[in-house]
Design a protein around this motif. Structure first.
Motif, short mmCIF file in Angstrom:
data_model
loop_
_atom_site.label_atom_id
_atom_site.label_comp_id
_atom_site.label_asym_id
_atom_site.label_seq_id
_atom_site.Cartn_x
_atom_site.Cartn_y
_atom_site.Cartn_z
N ARG A 6 5.08 -6.37 10.02
CA ARG A 6 4.96 -4.94 9.71
C ARG A 6 5.18 -4.18 11.01
NH1 ARG A 6 3.66 -1.83 5.42
NH2 ARG A 6 2.65 0.18 5.78
N TYR A 7 5.67 -2.94 10.88
CA TYR A 7 6.19 -2.24 12.04
C TYR A 7 5.45 -0.93 12.29
CZ TYR A 7 9.73 -5.43 10.38
OH TYR A 7 10.36 -6.56 9.93
N GLY A 8 5.57 -0.45 13.52
CA GLY A 8 5.10 0.88 13.86
C GLY A 8 3.61 1.03 14.03
N SER A 39 3.34 -12.16 -4.86
CA SER A 39 4.72 -12.04 -4.37
C SER A 39 4.88 -10.88 -3.41
CB SER A 39 5.67 -11.86 -5.56
OG SER A 39 5.33 -10.68 -6.29
N ILE A 40 3.81 -10.13 -3.17
CA ILE A 40 3.88 -8.98 -2.27
C ILE A 40 2.70 -9.05 -1.30
CG2 ILE A 40 3.83 -6.46 -2.05
CD1 ILE A 40 5.11 -6.30 -4.79
N TRP A 41 3.00 -9.16 0.01
CA TRP A 41 1.99 -9.26 1.05
C TRP A 41 2.21 -8.16 2.08
CZ3 TRP A 41 -2.18 -12.45 1.06
CH2 TRP A 41 -2.19 -13.48 0.11
N ILE A 42 1.13 -7.79 2.76
CA ILE A 42 1.21 -6.71 3.74
C ILE A 42 0.16 -6.96 4.82
CG2 ILE A 42 -0.39 -5.28 2.40
CD1 ILE A 42 1.17 -2.84 3.31
N ILE A 43 0.47 -6.59 6.06
CA ILE A 43 -0.50 -6.67 7.16
C ILE A 43 -1.34 -5.40 7.15
CG2 ILE A 43 -0.79 -6.76 9.66
CD1 ILE A 43 1.77 -8.38 9.82
N SER A 44 -2.66 -5.57 7.17
CA SER A 44 -3.56 -4.43 7.20
C SER A 44 -4.10 -4.25 8.62
CB SER A 44 -4.72 -4.63 6.22
OG SER A 44 -5.52 -5.73 6.63
N LYS A 45 -4.55 -3.06 8.91
CA LYS A 45 -5.14 -2.75 10.22
C LYS A 45 -6.40 -1.92 9.99
CE LYS A 45 -4.05 -0.57 14.69
NZ LYS A 45 -4.97 0.58 14.68
N ILE A 101 -4.13 0.48 5.33
CA ILE A 101 -2.69 0.28 5.48
C ILE A 101 -2.14 1.34 6.42
CG2 ILE A 101 -0.48 0.15 4.29
CD1 ILE A 101 -2.48 -2.09 3.62
N SER A 102 -1.50 0.90 7.50
CA SER A 102 -0.90 1.81 8.46
C SER A 102 0.43 1.23 8.90
CB SER A 102 -1.83 2.05 9.65
OG SER A 102 -2.11 0.84 10.32
N GLY A 103 1.04 1.87 9.90
CA GLY A 103 2.36 1.42 10.32
C GLY A 103 3.45 2.00 9.46
N THR A 104 4.68 1.53 9.66
CA THR A 104 5.83 2.01 8.92
C THR A 104 5.71 1.62 7.46
OG1 THR A 104 7.19 1.79 10.89
CG2 THR A 104 8.34 2.02 8.79
N ALA A 105 5.94 2.57 6.55
CA ALA A 105 5.78 2.34 5.11
C ALA A 105 6.71 1.25 4.60
CB ALA A 105 6.02 3.63 4.34
N ASN A 106 6.24 0.54 3.58
CA ASN A 106 7.01 -0.47 2.84
C ASN A 106 7.37 -1.69 3.68
OD1 ASN A 106 6.97 1.12 0.48
ND2 ASN A 106 8.72 2.28 1.21
N GLY A 107 6.61 -1.96 4.74
CA GLY A 107 6.80 -3.18 5.52
C GLY A 107 6.04 -4.31 4.88
N CYS A 108 6.63 -4.94 3.87
CA CYS A 108 5.96 -5.97 3.09
C CYS A 108 6.83 -7.22 3.03
CB CYS A 108 5.67 -5.49 1.67
SG CYS A 108 4.77 -3.93 1.64
N GLY A 109 6.25 -8.32 2.56
CA GLY A 109 7.00 -9.56 2.46
C GLY A 109 6.51 -10.40 1.30
N VAL A 167 -4.65 0.88 -2.71
CA VAL A 167 -3.71 1.87 -2.19
C VAL A 167 -2.32 1.56 -2.73
CG1 VAL A 167 -3.25 0.50 -0.10
CG2 VAL A 167 -2.86 2.98 -0.07
N ILE A 168 -1.55 2.61 -2.97
CA ILE A 168 -0.17 2.45 -3.41
C ILE A 168 0.71 2.26 -2.19
CG2 ILE A 168 1.76 3.52 -4.61
CD1 ILE A 168 -0.51 2.73 -6.44
N GLU A 169 1.45 1.16 -2.12
CA GLU A 169 2.30 0.86 -0.98
C GLU A 169 3.34 -0.16 -1.43
OE1 GLU A 169 4.01 1.37 1.39
OE2 GLU A 169 2.72 1.57 3.13
N CYS A 170 4.22 -0.51 -0.52
CA CYS A 170 5.26 -1.52 -0.81
C CYS A 170 6.11 -1.06 -1.99
CB CYS A 170 4.65 -2.89 -1.06
SG CYS A 170 3.66 -3.49 0.31
#
Length: 562
Positions: free
Chosen positions: A355-357, A329-335, A339-347, A282-285
């Motif tokens: 990650r938010y929302g 260098s790019i991590w994201i919490i999945s659910k 990928i859900s929650g507020t977009a571009n919540g990465c670290g 998926v395209i994100e971050c």
């Protein structure tokens, strides 16, 4: 004997009652009241079979604690489990239903929970056992073994070790083999103190640096539930699985939720090692391709609310303690494997990742950008045509891609840039690209490669392919002449393919039939490129005539000057 003990406790104020190792405190339906400042020390086990305990002082037991699902417990006193006087070196456990038997509405009404609980076993572990043996617990409540309405202290004053709570059945003797996954733990420990606070679990030493560490101690191994305020707040879930060797998927897996207004009531969590977590790319971050799903390598946090229908948004932060993560260098919490929650919540790291929302509960895992390659090329080919070579390539995915640069070589080693095509940028669909190369001769073999360039300047090369003009089809005909670009501005290039040497005349005529340019050419067999300068021409339509002096053949092409 039971009647005597109960009678004494009813009137106990500041005295100590010490039972022998073989004796037990056994309440069989009475009301026991421990006044403020009073202490009860029990060398044996504590049995609460029905009845009530109003504890506003201190109860200290050197043995195990048993109850059934009718027992009620109130008061703001402390219940301490330690084995310093008797039973040293032995296991201690809580068995039965020292719990709020349901959601928050049951606090104080169907409630066997502790107020303050202190754990000081000299083995560093207190077990929660769901099967109450003769103290029968109904199937509806048997997995709710122990709740605390204020705080649990895992390392109280005088404790030899920090205590971990293991929410699983254990016998008095024999080897202990806790499950490798949280879903298989048989019971639940709860923090039913509704106000949000990180001080509900005292004495833990949880490192948050992402390393498996022997310093991690004082947590809930197995299942932990928390009562959530309807107004929201921050709630820690200091849980995980048993400590294990480096690179194992176990140990402390700390997480935290920051709730907005909600109606979740009570949320239960545990950690599942080796969970699949197999989401799609998926395209994100900010336009990156998230294509690594860390469930198999790491695991997932599993949460659910007791009502099953609660709602409200919250933020999630995780501190995984594994040492075997991939480099990214790019991590994201999945659910729920997506990928859900507020977009571009990465670290940049899985440790302390937020990650938010989010809304609703289930599986929470880790995803990342596993590849720095801007595009996945699944095909490139070159094919010789009548007067040019057709180069085609296909991408399966594009991640932050700026453009493609086509390069050509006559030896397969030294390549030169010949053209650039814009990319789509980001895509998860098959995309086809094409370039017709007329700057070739039919006597040459040509080699091509694609250079993919992303917006950050990173580039990669495709494999090399080769082709040459189809000699058998080359003749002097309209198809053998190609003008490009057309329309043009300052310069037109004329590609002429021929199977033999020819003496040609090229003339350009305006719309009045006047010759405005003319040149003679001696061309060899193959493909010849001729440039016609048009800077001084007026905008409009022109005729290009190519005549063979020997054969008298004439070919006309229409060109347009912008």
């Amino acid at each position: 004997m039971r009647i005597l003990i109960i009678f004494l406790l009813l009137f106990l104020n500041s005295q100590h009652l010490i039972a022998q190792h073989s004796n037990e405190l056994y309440n069989d339906g009475a009301l026991i009241s421990v006044q403020n400042g009073a202490e009860i020390h029990v060398k044996g086990d504590v049995h609460m079979i029905g009845g009530s305990l109003e504890n506003n002082g201190l109860i200290l037991t050197q043995g195990n604690s048993y109850s059934d699902n009718t027992f009620q417990q109130l008061g703001t006193g402390t219940y301490r489990i330690e084995n310093s006087v008797t039973n040293a070196g032995e296991r201690q456990f809580i068995q039965g239903s020292f719990a709020v038997r349901g959601g928050q509405s049951k606090i104080g009404t169907d409630d066997g929970s502790f107020y303050d609980l202190e754990l000081a076993n000299d083995q560093g572990v207190v077990y929660l056992v769901s099967d109450a043996n003769s103290e029968v617990v109904s199937s509806a409540t048997q997995n709710l073994v122990a709740d605390v309405r204020k705080t649990v202290n895992l390392y109280p004053t005088g404790s030899p070790l920090r205590n971990t709570i293991i929410t699983h059945d254990v016998g008095l003797t024999g080897t202990i083999s806790p499950p490798a996954n949280g879903s298989n733990y048989s019971s639940v420990f709860g923090l039913m103190s509704v106000p949000a606070s990180s001080n509900n679990m005292l004495g833990n030493t949880i490192t948050v640096n992402g390393n498996m560490s022997g310093a991690d101690a004082g947590y809930v191994q197995g299942k932990l539930r928390r009562a959530i305020s309807s107004t929201g707040g921050i709630y820690d879930f200091v849980l995980g699985l048993e400590p294990a060797a480096t690179n194992a998927q176990r140990g402390v897996q700390y997480s935290r939720m920051d709730f907005d207004a909600n109606d979740y009531d009570v949320v239960t969590g545990y950690f599942q090692s080796g969970s699949s977590n197999t989401g799609s790319s998926v395209i994100e971050c900010a336009g990156n391709l998230v294509n690594y799903w860390g469930g198999t390598n790491h695991g997932e946090w599993i949460f659910e609310d007791i009502s099953g229908v609660g709602s409200g948004t919250y933020d999630m932060t995780v501190w995984p303690q594994d040492a075997n993560f991939i480099t990214s260098s790019i991590w994201i919490i999945s659910k729920n494997n997506a990928i859900s929650g507020t977009a571009n919540g990465c670290g940049p790291s899985p440790v302390g990742l937020s990650r938010y929302g989010f809304d609703g509960f289930s599986e929470f895992g880790l995803a990342a950008v596993i590849s720095a390659l801007p595009a996945e090329l699944i095909g490139i080919d070159a094919r010789g045509e009548l007067d040019h070579i057709d180069v085609n390539w296909t991408t399966a995915t594009e991640n932050n891609v700026s453009h493609f640069e086509l390069e050509r070589s006559i030896d397969g080693e030294s390549f030169n840039y010949i053209s650039s095509l814009d990319a789509s940028g980001n895509s998860l669909s098959l995309l086809n690209y094409q370039y017709n190369d007329y700057g070739v001769r039919n006597s040459e073999m040509y080699y091509y490669r694609i250079k993919t360039v992303d917006f950050d300047g990173f580039s990669e090369y495709s494999q090399i392919v080769s082709a040459q003009v189809n000699k058998e089809q080359v003749g002097f005909s309209t198809d053998a002449i190609f003008v490009y670009p057309n329309p043009g501005v300052d310069v037109f290039s004329v590609s002429i393919s021929s199977s033999v040497k020819r003496f040609l005349v090229l003339r350009t005529l305006n719309n009045l039939g006047q010759v405005i340019s003319s040149q003679e050419l001696n061309i060899v067999a193959g493909n010849t490129i001729v440039n016609i300068t048009s800077e001084e021409w007026a905008s409009g339509s022109y005729a290009l005539e190519i005549s063979d002096i020997s054969s008298g053949e004439r070919i006309s092409k229409r060109i347009i000057k912008n």
